[in-house]
Design a protein around this motif. Structure first.
Motif, PDB file in Angstrom:
ATOM      1  N   UNK A 287      66.839  98.023   7.699  1.00 47.42           N
ATOM      2  CA  UNK A 287      66.647  99.005   8.943  1.00 47.42           C
ATOM      3  C   UNK A 287      67.467 100.358   8.388  1.00 47.42           C
ATOM      4  N   UNK A 288      68.084 100.271   7.328  1.00 47.48           N
ATOM      5  CA  UNK A 288      69.010 101.341   7.029  1.00 47.48           C
ATOM      6  C   UNK A 288      68.107 102.804   6.549  1.00 47.48           C
ATOM      7  N   UNK A 289      68.132 103.897   7.133  1.00 51.95           N
ATOM      8  CA  UNK A 289      67.587 105.133   6.668  1.00 51.95           C
ATOM      9  C   UNK A 289      68.449 106.178   6.685  1.00 51.95           C
ATOM     10  N   UNK A 290      68.166 107.406   5.994  1.00 55.04           N
ATOM     11  CA  UNK A 290      69.130 108.496   6.160  1.00 55.04           C
ATOM     12  C   UNK A 290      69.636 109.095   7.407  1.00 55.04           C
ATOM     13  N   UNK A 291      68.536 108.745   8.383  1.00 54.56           N
ATOM     14  CA  UNK A 291      68.651 109.374   9.728  1.00 54.56           C
ATOM     15  C   UNK A 291      69.573 108.353  10.568  1.00 54.56           C
ATOM     16  N   UNK A 292      69.674 107.340  10.097  1.00 52.97           N
ATOM     17  CA  UNK A 292      70.701 106.508  11.010  1.00 52.97           C
ATOM     18  C   UNK A 292      72.020 106.239  10.671  1.00 52.97           C
ATOM     19  N   UNK A 293      72.994 106.112  11.739  1.00 49.59           N
ATOM     20  CA  UNK A 293      74.435 106.158  11.378  1.00 49.59           C
ATOM     21  C   UNK A 293      74.868 104.452  11.574  1.00 49.59           C
ATOM     22  N   UNK A 294      74.949 103.823  10.478  1.00 51.87           N
ATOM     23  CA  UNK A 294      75.231 102.390  10.623  1.00 51.87           C
ATOM     24  C   UNK A 294      76.699 101.994  10.371  1.00 51.87           C
ATOM     25  N   UNK A 295      77.329 101.319  11.313  1.00 51.71           N
ATOM     26  CA  UNK A 295      78.748 100.997  11.199  1.00 51.71           C
ATOM     27  C   UNK A 295      78.774  99.465  11.444  1.00 51.71           C
ATOM     28  N   UNK A 296      79.971  98.822  10.568  1.00 50.16           N
ATOM     29  CA  UNK A 296      80.225  97.476  10.599  1.00 50.16           C
ATOM     30  C   UNK A 296      81.679  97.483  10.700  1.00 50.16           C
ATOM     31  N   UNK A 297      82.245  96.432  11.390  1.00 52.46           N
ATOM     32  CA  UNK A 297      83.643  95.844  11.397  1.00 52.46           C
ATOM     33  C   UNK A 297      83.437  94.185  10.931  1.00 52.46           C
ATOM     34  N   UNK A 298      84.057  93.932   9.722  1.00 53.34           N
ATOM     35  CA  UNK A 298      83.783  92.578   9.082  1.00 53.34           C
ATOM     36  C   UNK A 298      85.433  92.220   8.609  1.00 53.34           C
ATOM     37  N   UNK A 335      73.499 102.089  14.660  1.00 48.38           N
ATOM     38  CA  UNK A 335      73.455 100.511  14.818  1.00 48.38           C
ATOM     39  C   UNK A 335      74.667 100.086  14.289  1.00 48.38           C
ATOM     40  N   UNK A 336      75.120  98.907  15.175  1.00 44.70           N
ATOM     41  CA  UNK A 336      76.520  98.372  14.859  1.00 44.70           C
ATOM     42  C   UNK A 336      76.401  96.941  14.551  1.00 44.70           C
ATOM     43  N   UNK A 337      77.357  96.475  13.561  1.00 39.08           N
ATOM     44  CA  UNK A 337      77.409  95.227  13.240  1.00 39.08           C
ATOM     45  C   UNK A 337      78.941  94.512  13.198  1.00 39.08           C
ATOM     46  N   UNK A 338      78.945  93.595  14.090  1.00 36.96           N
ATOM     47  CA  UNK A 338      80.393  93.281  14.191  1.00 36.96           C
ATOM     48  C   UNK A 338      80.310  91.738  13.456  1.00 36.96           C
ATOM     49  N   UNK A 339      81.392  91.353  12.734  1.00 34.30           N
ATOM     50  CA  UNK A 339      81.342  90.106  11.907  1.00 34.30           C
ATOM     51  C   UNK A 339      81.361  88.973  12.612  1.00 34.30           C
ATOM     52  N   UNK A 340      81.926  89.305  13.962  1.00 30.45           N
ATOM     53  CA  UNK A 340      81.926  87.779  14.658  1.00 30.45           C
ATOM     54  C   UNK A 340      82.175  88.095  16.086  1.00 30.45           C
ATOM     55  N   UNK A 341      81.520  87.393  17.202  1.00 36.19           N
ATOM     56  CA  UNK A 341      81.972  87.387  18.595  1.00 36.19           C
ATOM     57  C   UNK A 341      82.868  86.518  18.634  1.00 36.19           C
ATOM     58  N   UNK A 342      84.348  86.656  18.825  1.00 42.63           N
ATOM     59  CA  UNK A 342      85.209  85.543  18.856  1.00 42.63           C
ATOM     60  C   UNK A 342      85.904  85.442  19.804  1.00 42.63           C
ATOM     61  N   UNK A 343      85.782  86.706  20.741  1.00 41.90           N
ATOM     62  CA  UNK A 343      86.547  86.311  22.176  1.00 41.90           C
ATOM     63  C   UNK A 343      85.941  87.164  23.433  1.00 41.90           C
ATOM     64  N   UNK A 344      86.315  87.128  24.563  1.00 43.04           N
ATOM     65  CA  UNK A 344      85.669  87.714  25.552  1.00 43.04           C
ATOM     66  C   UNK A 344      85.802  89.246  25.450  1.00 43.04           C
ATOM     67  N   UNK A 345      86.765  89.918  24.918  1.00 45.05           N
ATOM     68  CA  UNK A 345      86.860  91.121  24.858  1.00 45.05           C
ATOM     69  C   UNK A 345      86.009  91.749  23.763  1.00 45.05           C
ATOM     70  N   UNK A 346      85.739  91.242  22.617  1.00 42.71           N
ATOM     71  CA  UNK A 346      84.590  91.598  21.872  1.00 42.71           C
ATOM     72  C   UNK A 346      83.150  91.512  22.095  1.00 42.71           C
ATOM     73  N   UNK A 347      83.003  90.271  22.702  1.00 43.58           N
ATOM     74  CA  UNK A 347      81.556  90.291  23.311  1.00 43.58           C
ATOM     75  C   UNK A 347      81.470  91.082  24.421  1.00 43.58           C
ATOM     76  N   UNK A 348      82.177  91.532  25.324  1.00 40.09           N
ATOM     77  CA  UNK A 348      82.128  92.353  26.349  1.00 40.09           C
ATOM     78  C   UNK A 348      82.054  93.713  26.025  1.00 40.09           C
ATOM     79  N   UNK A 349      82.588  94.358  25.014  1.00 39.43           N
ATOM     80  CA  UNK A 349      82.477  95.779  24.491  1.00 39.43           C
ATOM     81  C   UNK A 349      80.908  95.577  23.469  1.00 39.43           C
TER      82      UNK A 349
END
Length: 509
Positions: A287-298, A335-349
Motif C-alpha cells: 500500500x506504500x505510495x508517495x502520497x501516503x505518510x507511513x510510520x512504524x514503531x518497532x 498508515x501506522x504500524x505498531x510492532x506489538x499490542x503489548x499492553x492496555x495503553x498501546x492498545x487504547x491509543x
C-alpha cells in the motif's frame, strides 16, 4: 600491443582457482580465472589493470587464454570468485590454528576493523579471529540463516545457525577461542569487552559482496561464560510481495481487499518466529505510495524500508510503543504500524488512531485469529470499540517444506489418523536428509494462516458476549478455513511431514 577480445556474454563461466595459484594475489592484480562449458580454463582481466594483469599471467608456465568481460559480468564473476575463495579459506581454517591467537587480539579497536574490513570478503590479510568472524557472517548470510547463536560450554564453544526456523550446528571451537570470538563481536558492535557480568545489546553492519547487512547483537552471561545471539536484519529488497508469502490465492485477494480501507485496524497473530513482521512489511509495501505518510514503531526494526518512516522503540530512555505511538499521531500519518499490542495503553491509543481516520497494523500473541477478540477484551478494550475498528485478523505460522530431492514415503498410523482427523491409509511423505538440504530433510518455509474477517454476524456475536469457541464455530460455518485445515492440506499435497505439522501445533490450531 596485445589485442584482448571481449568474451561473448552467452558463454557460461564457472569461477575456478587453478592449482598453484594464490587467488588473493591474483585478485590484487585484477585477474579472475574461470572454466567454460567446454572445460577450458581462461583468465579474465580487469580493464583498469591490464598491464599488471598481463605481467602476472605471463609468470605461469601454462598460458591461459585472456579475455575482457562486460563490466557488470566482470563484477558478478568477481563476487562469485570471492565466495569461492572465502569457502576455501574457511575449510582450511582449523580450530588448532585459531587456538594459537594471542589474547591481545581482544583489544582490536573498531577503527582498525573498519579500515581493514570495509567488505568482509576482501579482508584476506586479517588476523585469524577476525577472519573467522567474517567467515561466520558470510556463511550465515549465504545459507539463509536468520540468527547466529554462539554458546559457551565447560570445555568447548559451539556456533549454530537458525535456518528455516530450526537451529543447525555449524562448528565447535575450543572454549578459549570462543571468548576471543565473542570479544571480537563486542568490538564491532560497540559493546564493552571488559563487562561480562550483565547483558548487553548492540548493533553492527557488515558488507558482503557490496551489500550492507544489519546485525542486531545480544550478549548474555551464562554459567560457563557468555552466549551471543545475532539476528540478521533484512533490507527492503528482501521483503516478499503478497504473492511470495505463500498464502493461497483467495487469501491474498482478501488481504488486498482489507488493505483498501483508509482507516481501521488489521492484526496479525502467532507465536514468536511465525513471520508476523515479514507479513506486516509485505502489507506496508503493497500500500506504500508517495502520497501516503507511513510510520512504524518497532522493536527491533527488522526490515529497513526506504519508503517507510521507522522508529526503533527504546524503553531504557522512555521511548515505549505507547509513547512513540502517541508522538506518531502528531506527525500526520496515513498508515501506522505498531510492532506489538503489548499492553492496555498501546492498545487504547491504537484503537483511537483507527477510529480517527488512520489505518493501523499491529501484532498480538494468540494461537488463533478469533482468540484476538478475547485478548483485546482482556487487555481492557471495550467491545463496541473492537467491532467499530477491527477489520480483520490473520493468524499465521511458518511451516518447513520437505526437500524434494530426498523426501520418502510414509504412512499414518490409525492412532494418529483418529487423533488428528486425517484420512486413514493415505500416502504422505516424511523427511530424510541429503546434502542439498544440509541433512535436515527440509528446504525453505511457507506461510500458512487463517483469516478472520469482521462481518456483521461477528459484530453481533461479540456484542452478545459470545465465547471464543462460539465465535470460532460461527466463523467456520460462514466459510473461514482454519489453520488446522491448511496444515492438513499441506500434508496431503506432500509439501510437509506429519512431524512438522504436529510441531507447528496441529491440535492448537
Amino acid at each position: 600491443m596485445i589485442k584482448i577480445p571481449v568474451l561473448d556474454t552467452d558463454v557460461r563461466l564457472t569461477p575456478k582457482i587453478p592449482d598453484g595459484v594464490d587467488i588473493g594475489i591474483a585478485l590484487k592484480y585484477g585477474v579472475l580465472f574461470a572454466e567454460t562449458e567446454e572445460g577450458e580454463l581462461v583468465a579474465i582481466i580487469d580493464k583498469s589493470k591490464t598491464g599488471e594483469a598481463i605481467n602476472y599471467i605471463t609468470k605461469f608456465e601454462e598460458l591461459f587464454p585472456i579475455y575482457y568481460l562486460e563490466d557488470s559480468e566482470f563484477e558478478r564473476l568477481y563476487h562469485r570468485t570471492l565466495e569461492l575463495k572465502n569457502d576455501a579459506e574457511l575449510q582450511a581454517t582449523s580450530v588448532a590454528e585459531s587456538g594459537d591467537i594471542d589474547e591481545y587480539d581482544e583489544d582490536i579497536n573498531l577503527a582498525e576493523f573498519l579500515q581493514t574490513s570495509s567488505d568482509i570478503l576482501t579482508s584476506e590479510e586479517s588476523a585469524p579471529i577476525i577472519k573467522f568472524v567474517n567467515a561466520l557472517f558470510f556463511q550465515a548470510v549465504k545459507r539463509g540463516a536468520s540468527d547466529i547463536h554462539i554458546e559457551t560450554h565447560e570445555h568447548k564453544g559451539e556456533v549454530r545457525f537458525r535456518i528455516d526456523g530450526a537451529l543447525v550446528k555449524y562448528v565447535e571451537v575450543d572454549s578459549k577461542v570462543i571468548g576471543l570470538i565473542i570479544s571480537r563481536i563486542k568490538v564491532i558492535s560497540n559493546l564493552d569487552i571488559s563487562e561480562r557480568r550483565i547483558p548487553q545489546d548492540g548493533r553492527t553492519q557488515i558488507k558482503i559482496a557490496g551489500e550492507i547487512v544489519d546485525i542486531r547483537v545480544s550478549v548474555l552471561p551464562s554459567y560457563h561464560g557468555e552466549r551471543v545471539v545475532m539476528r540478521i536484519l533484512m533490507q527492503s529488497d528482501n521483503i516478499p510481495t503478497l504473492e511470495e508469502l505463500g498464502f493461497p490465492e483467495e487469501m491474498t485477494a482478501q488481504f488486498r481487499e482489507l488493505l483498501k480501507f483508509s482507516h481501521g485496524m488489521i492484526l496479525i497473530t502467532g507465536p514468536t518466529g511465525s513471520g508476523k513482521s515479514t507479513t506486516l512489511h509485505s502489507f506496508l509495501q503493497t500500500i506504500a505510495t508517495p502520497e501516503k505518510n507511513i510510520m512504524t514503531v518497532e522493536d527491533p526494526v527488522e526490515y529497513k524500508a526506504d519508503n517507510v518512516n521507522q522508529i526503533q522503540a527504546n524503553p531504557k530512555v522512555g521511548l515505549t510503543f505507547a509513547s512513540a505511538l502517541r508522538s506518531i499521531l502528531r506527525q500526520d500519518p496515513d498508515i501506522v504500524m505498531v510492532g506489538e499490542m503489548r499492553d492496555k495503553e498501546t492498545a487504547t491509543i491504537g484503537v483511537q488512531a483507527a477510529l480517527t481516520g488512520h489505518l493501523l497494523l499491529s501484532t498480538l500473541h494468540t494461537n488463533t485469529a478469533t482468540a484476538a477478540i478475547t485478548r483485546l477484551i482482556d487487555i481492557g478494550i471495550d467491545k463496541f470499540l473492537i467491532t467499530s475498528t477491527l477489520r480483520g485478523v490473520l493468524a499465521q505460522r511458518l511451516v518447513r517444506k520437505l526437500c524434494n530431492y530426498c523426501k520418502v514415503e510414509d504412512e499414518i498410523s490409525e492412532l494418529y489418523a483418529e487423533e488428528y482427523g486425517l484420512p486413514k491409509g493415505v500416502k504422505i511423505y516424511k523427511a530424510k536428509g541429503c546434502s542439498r538440504c544440509n541433512y535436515t530433510g527440509y528446504k525453505g518455509r511457507q506461510a500458512v494462516g487463517e483469516l478472520f474477517i469482521m462481518t456483521d454476524r461477528a459484530k453481533q456475536l461479540i456484542k452478545d458476549s459470545a465465547s471464543d469457541f462460539e465465535l470460532r464455530q460461527a466463523m467456520i460455518k460462514d466459510g473461514m478455513v482454519t489453520l488446522a485445515d491448511r496444515l492438513k492440506e499441506m500434508l496431503l499435497r506432500h509439501e510437509t511431514s506429519l512431524d512438522e505439522i504436529i510441531r507447528i501445533g496441529l491440535k492448537e490450531a
